[in-house]
Design a protein around this motif. Structure first.
Motif, PDB file in Angstrom:
ATOM      1  N   LYS A  44      -5.341   7.512  -3.867  1.00  0.00           N
ATOM      2  CA  LYS A  44      -4.983   6.164  -3.423  1.00  0.00           C
ATOM      3  C   LYS A  44      -4.929   6.074  -1.899  1.00  0.00           C
ATOM      4  O   LYS A  44      -5.257   5.027  -1.327  1.00  0.00           O
ATOM      5  CB  LYS A  44      -3.644   5.745  -4.049  1.00  0.00           C
ATOM      6  N   SER A  45      -4.541   7.155  -1.232  1.00  0.00           N
ATOM      7  CA  SER A  45      -4.545   7.165   0.235  1.00  0.00           C
ATOM      8  C   SER A  45      -5.962   7.000   0.763  1.00  0.00           C
ATOM      9  O   SER A  45      -6.215   6.230   1.711  1.00  0.00           O
ATOM     10  CB  SER A  45      -3.947   8.473   0.761  1.00  0.00           C
ATOM     11  N   THR A  46      -6.891   7.739   0.164  1.00  0.00           N
ATOM     12  CA  THR A  46      -8.295   7.640   0.580  1.00  0.00           C
ATOM     13  C   THR A  46      -8.849   6.252   0.299  1.00  0.00           C
ATOM     14  O   THR A  46      -9.599   5.692   1.114  1.00  0.00           O
ATOM     15  CB  THR A  46      -9.140   8.702  -0.142  1.00  0.00           C
ATOM     16  N   ILE A  63      -7.182   3.464   0.281  1.00  0.00           N
ATOM     17  CA  ILE A  63      -6.609   2.554   1.293  1.00  0.00           C
ATOM     18  C   ILE A  63      -7.352   2.699   2.613  1.00  0.00           C
ATOM     19  O   ILE A  63      -7.724   1.702   3.261  1.00  0.00           O
ATOM     20  CB  ILE A  63      -5.105   2.843   1.474  1.00  0.00           C
ATOM     21  N   LEU A  64      -7.597   3.939   3.035  1.00  0.00           N
ATOM     22  CA  LEU A  64      -8.289   4.187   4.298  1.00  0.00           C
ATOM     23  C   LEU A  64      -9.714   3.642   4.269  1.00  0.00           C
ATOM     24  O   LEU A  64     -10.173   3.026   5.245  1.00  0.00           O
ATOM     25  CB  LEU A  64      -8.308   5.689   4.603  1.00  0.00           C
ATOM     26  N   ASP A 124       0.826  -1.211   0.000  1.00  0.00           N
ATOM     27  CA  ASP A 124       0.000   0.000   0.000  1.00  0.00           C
ATOM     28  C   ASP A 124       0.862   1.263   0.000  1.00  0.00           C
ATOM     29  O   ASP A 124       0.581   2.220  -0.730  1.00  0.00           O
ATOM     30  CB  ASP A 124      -0.932   0.013   1.206  1.00  0.00           C
ATOM     31  N   TYR A 125       1.892   1.273   0.840  1.00  0.00           N
ATOM     32  CA  TYR A 125       2.730   2.458   0.962  1.00  0.00           C
ATOM     33  C   TYR A 125       3.582   2.667  -0.298  1.00  0.00           C
ATOM     34  O   TYR A 125       3.754   3.798  -0.767  1.00  0.00           O
ATOM     35  CB  TYR A 125       3.632   2.339   2.191  1.00  0.00           C
ATOM     36  N   VAL A 138      -1.759  10.571  -5.076  1.00  0.00           N
ATOM     37  CA  VAL A 138      -1.505  10.193  -3.677  1.00  0.00           C
ATOM     38  C   VAL A 138      -2.771  10.368  -2.841  1.00  0.00           C
ATOM     39  O   VAL A 138      -3.118   9.504  -2.022  1.00  0.00           O
ATOM     40  CB  VAL A 138      -0.352  11.027  -3.098  1.00  0.00           C
ATOM     41  N   LEU A 190       1.690   4.227  -3.165  1.00  0.00           N
ATOM     42  CA  LEU A 190       1.577   5.683  -3.088  1.00  0.00           C
ATOM     43  C   LEU A 190       2.782   6.356  -3.726  1.00  0.00           C
ATOM     44  O   LEU A 190       2.650   7.356  -4.431  1.00  0.00           O
ATOM     45  CB  LEU A 190       1.438   6.130  -1.633  1.00  0.00           C
TER      46      LEU A 190
END
Length: 215
Positions: free
Chosen positions: A80-82, A84-85, A19-20, A77, A23
């Motif tokens: 994709k961050s949203t 993942i959350l 996941d990281y 970013v 990003l």
């Protein structure tokens, strides 16, 4: 050196970091794509329609390219961050159909929706809006079995036959009307290109600025 390469490969291939790392790659790809798309466009537009010293023109090209690259990277970013959350917060631990909409909404607001927007950001959003409009038109006429909304056969045939002619004609009708009577409402680079084609073509005082040069 081989040990370092092996260590790096082990890290980037480890699922727990996926996941990281996604990003990081999303930011990289957004920046690279933005630069590739914007640089040639800015190069042509600046040298065709901007006057001034070479240093100033190069600065404008660099600024536009940097803005496009940076904002696509930031959106990638944020999106994709949203995602993942939302996936981690989901009871099922899986992606839901509405996650992409919420993630796009979040990224769109954070990167393109807040504050005074540059002409580059406006162009990006307008480009996306146009593509969304066409995509929704296609979705409208798809059969339900194909994932579409599923209009009746006769209506679907009419939309398929007439949608693009109507869309293209009205787009050009509206932009020419706005350019003629409300030019300040049009995005600056579009207004500049339209002035070059439709207004400058009414003025000349010699063969030199009739066919050889514009002015």
């Amino acid at each position: 050196m081989d040990n370092i390469k092996d260590t790096v490969n082990n890290i980037i291939l480890d699922p727990q970091y996926a996941d990281y790392l996604a990003l990081i790659k999303a930011a990289r790809n957004g920046a690279v794509y933005g630069a590739k798309v914007r640089f040639p466009h800015a190069l042509v537009m600046v040298f065709l329609f901007r006057s001034g010293p070479l240093r100033e023109k190069l600065a404008l090209i660099f600024k536009a390219t940097r803005t496009h690259a940076r904002n696509l990277a930031k959106f990638a970013v944020a999106y994709k961050s949203t995602m993942i959350l939302l996936r981690r917060a989901s009871p099922s631990g899986k992606e839901e159909s509405f996650h992409t909409f919420l993630a796009g909404l979040t990224g769109g607001y954070l990167v393109f929706g807040r504050g005074i927007q540059s002409s580059v950001n406006q162009q990006i959003v307008i480009y996306v809006f146009a593509r969304v409009t066409l995509a929704l038109a296609k979705l409208l006429i798809q059969k339900r079995t194909e994932g579409g909304i599923g209009l009746g056969w006769e209506m679907r045939e009419k939309v398929q036959r007439n949608a693009w002619p109507v869309f293209a004609s009205l787009s050009w009708a509206m932009v020419m009307w706005l350019f003629r009577w409300y030019p300040d409402t049009i995005q600056p680079s579009l207004r500049s290109s339209m002035k070059y084609i439709y207004e400058d073509s009414d003025h000349w005082n010699s063969f030199r600025n009739f066919l050889v040069y514009n002015k």
